[in-house]
Design a protein around this motif. Structure first.
Motif, PDB file in Angstrom:
ATOM      1  N   SER A   1      27.939 -53.321 -18.101  1.00 12.74           N
ATOM      2  CA  SER A   1      27.221 -52.713 -17.425  1.00 12.74           C
ATOM      3  C   SER A   1      27.323 -52.916 -16.025  1.00 12.74           C
TER       4      SER A   1
ATOM      5  N   VAL B   1      36.968 -51.440 -21.450  1.00 12.42           N
ATOM      6  CA  VAL B   1      35.983 -52.100 -22.137  1.00 12.42           C
ATOM      7  C   VAL B   1      34.675 -51.556 -21.670  1.00 12.42           C
ATOM      8  N   HIS B   2      33.634 -52.004 -22.567  1.00 13.98           N
ATOM      9  CA  HIS B   2      32.211 -51.338 -22.199  1.00 13.98           C
ATOM     10  C   HIS B   2      31.728 -52.454 -21.285  1.00 13.98           C
TER      11      HIS B   2
ATOM     12  N   ILE C   1      26.576 -56.289 -28.831  1.00 16.26           N
ATOM     13  CA  ILE C   1      27.437 -55.266 -28.490  1.00 16.26           C
ATOM     14  C   ILE C   1      28.903 -55.882 -28.583  1.00 16.26           C
TER      15      ILE C   1
ATOM     16  N   ALA D   1      29.213 -44.640 -28.569  1.00 18.06           N
ATOM     17  CA  ALA D   1      28.127 -44.603 -29.143  1.00 18.06           C
ATOM     18  C   ALA D   1      27.864 -43.557 -30.223  1.00 18.06           C
TER      19      ALA D   1
ATOM     20  N   LYS E   1      21.149 -53.473 -13.952  1.00 19.60           N
ATOM     21  CA  LYS E   1      22.266 -52.868 -12.990  1.00 19.60           C
ATOM     22  C   LYS E   1      21.774 -51.741 -12.050  1.00 19.60           C
TER      23      LYS E   1
ATOM     24  N   ASP F   1      19.684 -45.038 -26.236  1.00 16.56           N
ATOM     25  CA  ASP F   1      20.918 -46.141 -26.417  1.00 16.56           C
ATOM     26  C   ASP F   1      22.265 -45.828 -26.202  1.00 16.56           C
ATOM     27  N   THR F   2      23.008 -46.628 -25.042  1.00 21.73           N
ATOM     28  CA  THR F   2      24.325 -46.397 -24.768  1.00 21.73           C
ATOM     29  C   THR F   2      25.081 -47.720 -25.245  1.00 21.73           C
ATOM     30  N   GLN F   3      26.487 -47.583 -25.186  1.00 19.66           N
ATOM     31  CA  GLN F   3      27.157 -48.775 -25.365  1.00 19.66           C
ATOM     32  C   GLN F   3      27.467 -49.341 -23.946  1.00 19.66           C
ATOM     33  N   LEU F   4      26.569 -49.127 -22.921  1.00 17.97           N
ATOM     34  CA  LEU F   4      26.837 -49.286 -21.662  1.00 17.97           C
ATOM     35  C   LEU F   4      28.005 -48.489 -20.963  1.00 17.97           C
ATOM     36  N   ASP F   5      28.543 -48.641 -19.921  1.00 10.89           N
ATOM     37  CA  ASP F   5      29.499 -47.843 -19.264  1.00 10.89           C
ATOM     38  C   ASP F   5      30.947 -48.184 -19.513  1.00 10.89           C
ATOM     39  N   LEU F   6      31.755 -47.360 -19.593  1.00 10.77           N
ATOM     40  CA  LEU F   6      33.392 -47.332 -19.694  1.00 10.77           C
ATOM     41  C   LEU F   6      34.268 -47.643 -18.546  1.00 10.77           C
ATOM     42  N   TRP F   7      34.844 -48.889 -18.586  1.00 14.69           N
ATOM     43  CA  TRP F   7      35.683 -49.477 -17.609  1.00 14.69           C
ATOM     44  C   TRP F   7      37.045 -49.408 -17.606  1.00 14.69           C
TER      45      TRP F   7
ATOM     46  N   ARG G   1      21.021 -54.105 -24.570  1.00 13.63           N
ATOM     47  CA  ARG G   1      21.808 -53.387 -24.032  1.00 13.63           C
ATOM     48  C   ARG G   1      20.835 -52.717 -22.877  1.00 13.63           C
TER      49      ARG G   1
ATOM     50  N   GLU H   1      31.623 -56.570 -27.335  1.00 17.38           N
ATOM     51  CA  GLU H   1      32.183 -57.265 -26.197  1.00 17.38           C
ATOM     52  C   GLU H   1      31.525 -58.777 -26.420  1.00 17.38           C
TER      53      GLU H   1
ATOM     54  N   VAL I   1      21.462 -52.315 -18.499  1.00 14.58           N
ATOM     55  CA  VAL I   1      21.343 -51.153 -17.904  1.00 14.58           C
ATOM     56  C   VAL I   1      20.288 -51.272 -16.891  1.00 14.58           C
TER      57      VAL I   1
END
Lengths: 252, 314, 96
Positions: free
Chosen positions: C31, C28-29, A34, B94, B303, C4-10, B296, A36, B300
């Motif tokens: 988890s 940023v993204h 990813i 995404a 978490k 698929d996600t790009q995780l969460d938005l913060w 990824r 980041e 998830v």
């Protein structure tokens, strides 16, 4: 051997670890899982290359033949590099990258914490600066080990495989020879025996928390102190040294 | 009393020089235009990591390696700031990535060219980032708040990029014959594509008028291109590089340089997908995205497990 | 397989020096909490811009509605007596 010669070799070993690991991590640029994480790994690479520069410059100064840090970095043959075998292992999948980071960064944290007490002022100063960076590298590696070990069944499997695959290279981190012995007598080098025990405990704690199994002890691969490497190093150096070798008179 | 949800009210805010923020009323056309422009800018930064990334392992000195890594890291960071800005408009990252990978969204055509020798790293920093700076300085005053703030951040970081590139070109032009040949070769290949970065001539640009009306775009393609040409030609001449254009000249009256006609066939061909690296760039992006999926997913899952644990012990 | 996600938005807030306010820097993204802090550090403080970082999931931000700007902000515009310059002091008055 003289203190000067021993310190030169000792410094080269540390510098080569930073140089080769920095190189391995730099290969990951634009290849992260990813965006980041791409930046995070690049940051670690930058820290390592900066450390390599400081250490190799010191080695050049000790040698006293007017070489630069680049001369030392780019103009040796494979048999004259002393990075640990673990360091030159391929990045593999992200699990292998993180497993290597875990083993190396926990070791380096323990090691540099002791090196800060070295009677060699330059090494002590480099250690001081390095510890701050390593704390971050270690935290990053531990956090990802937990996520991958205790994530999905796929990530767990991959992480366990990575830990198992790299285990045979971890023993070499604690090897000592006459260079270490001499410099320890002079209060310059770090005694790796207590570090080994501490490292084992720390790794055991992390792996257990990550629901991973600590591999059984096995024959530990060795050879880097004599410049005997795995086939990986040759390829790394071919790429790294290419421009300097192809244009030996050029200044970059 | 005016309707604050009207396009008229919106336009008068724009005309007054006000910034539009994420929750403000905006016409659907404005939102769509911004999503397209900001995300394409973001994709360009991320794809741009590849040609430069091609030379990291062969960087010829420790200093050069650190500088190149830091620069590429910045590009990734710029992509991140821009994706952030785009996400304030109600689209997810995404989704944007999916559009990039399917070919629905574009990125700057310049990154479809290959980085073939070390001097290309110099040319990319000096010419490509140089062109980007001209564009980006102008965008700092764009009407959409999050985009404008991202651009201010980006501009602060960008100037080291151009200097890094020019420093490489300078060193090589002052170096061995081989180095000079490499530098001139890079110049020959990157000059014209850099000029094409500013897009078609004003008369041929389909999205321009809305962009100007909404103060998304503050200067025209040709105005920006001319700025770039005027500042760059003297930089090239200073270090002995030849402009790969045997008809360029300085107009003494206006102080501007005149150049030969741009080969727009090449521009459209590359945009249409036939540049040297189009397929490679997108394939690379897809490959590592797919290879990263399990990572990824693990993040998830971890978490979720731990949030669950916290709730159980509460 | 999970979507698929790009995780969460913060959202990220950086304090450049102790004593100063936390300023919104962008997003940023990530988890989990630790990743969010580390990512914010890697993305927004590479040039020594910060000494402290706050992150929070974007979904927790509550924003005022611009449609309410009139009622939220206009009423404070005419309460000039809240400003010290509204008051006339006798000449020669000190420390007030």
């Amino acid at each position: 051997m003289t203190t000067k010669d021993a310190t030169y070799t000792y410094t080269l070993r540390l510098g080569d670890d930073a140089l080769i690991l920095g190189h391995r991590l730099s290969e990951l640029c634009s290849r992260g899982p990813i965006l980041e994480e791409d930046l995070a790994l690049t940051n670690v690479a930058l820290d390592m290359i900066g450390r390599a520069q400081a250490l190799l410059k010191y080695a050049a100064d000790i040698e006293g033949k007017g070489k630069t840090d680049d001369d030392i970095a780019y103009r040796r043959a494979e048999i004259n590099y002393y990075n640990h075998l673990l360091i030159e292992q391929p990045n593999g999948d992200f699990a292998h990258t993180i497993a290597r980071q875990l083993f190396v960064s926990v070791f380096e944290f323990l090691f540099y914490t002791e090196l800060e007490k070295s009677r060699d002022e330059t090494l002590a100063a480099i250690a001081s600066k390095t510890i701050k960076e390593i704390k971050y590298h270690m935290q990053h590696a531990i956090d990802w080990t937990l996520r991958l070990g205790d994530g999905t069944s796929e990530s767990h499997k991959r992480m366990q495989t990575a830990v198992n695959d790299l285990w045979m290279y971890t023993g070499e981190l604690f090897e000592m020879d006459e260079v270490d012995a001499q410099l320890m007598r002079e209060g310059i080098a770090v005694d790796l025996i207590p570090i080994k025990a501490k490292w084992h405990d720390d790794i055991k704690t992390v792996l257990s928390k990550a629901t991973l199994l600590m591999p059984e002890d096995t024959y530990m691969q060795t050879g880097s102190k004599k410049g005997i490497h795995t086939e990986n190093l040759g390829h790394i150096l071919s790429e790294m040294q290419y421009l300097q070798r192809a244009y030996p008179d050029a200044v970059w | 009393m005016h309707n604050e949800h009207s396009d008229t009210h919106f336009q008068s805010r724009i005309d007054n020089g006000e910034h539009i923020e994420a929750k403000d009323y905006m016409p659907e056309g404005y939102r769509k235009h911004l999503i397209r422009q900001i995300s394409q800018h973001a994709h360009s930064e991320v794809i741009g990591m590849q040609p430069e990334g091609n030379w990291i392992t062969r960087a010829p000195s420790l200093r050069a390696k650190q500088i190149l890594l830091a620069k590429i890291q910045d590009e990734g960071g710029h992509g991140l700031y821009l994706y952030s800005a785009a996400e304030t408009l109600g689209v997810s990252r995404a989704e944007l990535i999916e559009n990039l990978q399917s070919g629905k969204a574009k990125y700057s055509s310049i990154f479809n060219y290959p980085a073939l020798n070390w001097a290309d790293i110099g040319a990319i920093g000096w010419l490509v980032d140089g062109a980007a700076i001209v564009n980006q300085v102008s965008l700092q005053r764009t009407s959409y708040g999050p985009y404008s703030r991202a651009m201010v951040r980006i501009c602060k970081e960008e100037s080291f990029h151009q200097r890094q590139g020019y420093e490489i070109m300078t060193k090589m032009m002052r170096g061995t014959k081989d180095q000079q040949a490499m530098a001139q070769d890079a110049m020959n290949r990157w000059w014209w594509p850099s000029l094409m970065m500013f897009g078609p001539h004003d008369t041929d640009s389909p999205h321009s008028s809305d962009a100007v009306k909404w103060k998304i775009k503050r200067e025209t393609n040709d105005e920006l291109r001319q700025k770039f040409i005027d500042k760059t030609i003297p930089q090239a001449e200073l270090i002995g590089l030849t402009i790969p254009d045997n008809k360029f000249s300085l107009d003494e009256k206006t102080g501007h340089y005149k150049i030969s006609p741009i080969n727009w066939d090449e521009f459209y061909r590359v945009i249409a997908g036939h540049g040297p690296c189009n397929k490679q760039r997108v394939d690379h992006h897809i490959k590592f995205h797919e290879e990263g999926a399990w990572v990824r997913e693990a993040a998830v899952a971890y978490k979720q497990k731990h949030v669950k644990k916290e709730l159980e012990t509460a | 397989m999970a979507t698929d996600t790009q995780l969460d938005l913060w959202e990220v807030f950086i304090q450049s020096k102790s004593g100063l306010p936390y300023i919104h820097a962008g997003s940023v993204h990530a988890s989990d909490n630790k990743m969010a802090i580390q990512n914010a550090r890697d993305i927004y403080t590479r040039r020594g811009e910060g000494t402290s970082i706050w992150v929070l999931p974007s979904k927790h931000i509550v924003a005022s509605n611009p449609d309410d700007n009139d009622m939220l902000f206009d009423p404070s515009n005419d309460k000039v007596y809240r400003h010290p310059t509204f008051y006339v002091m006798p000449e020669g008055a000190k420390n007030i």
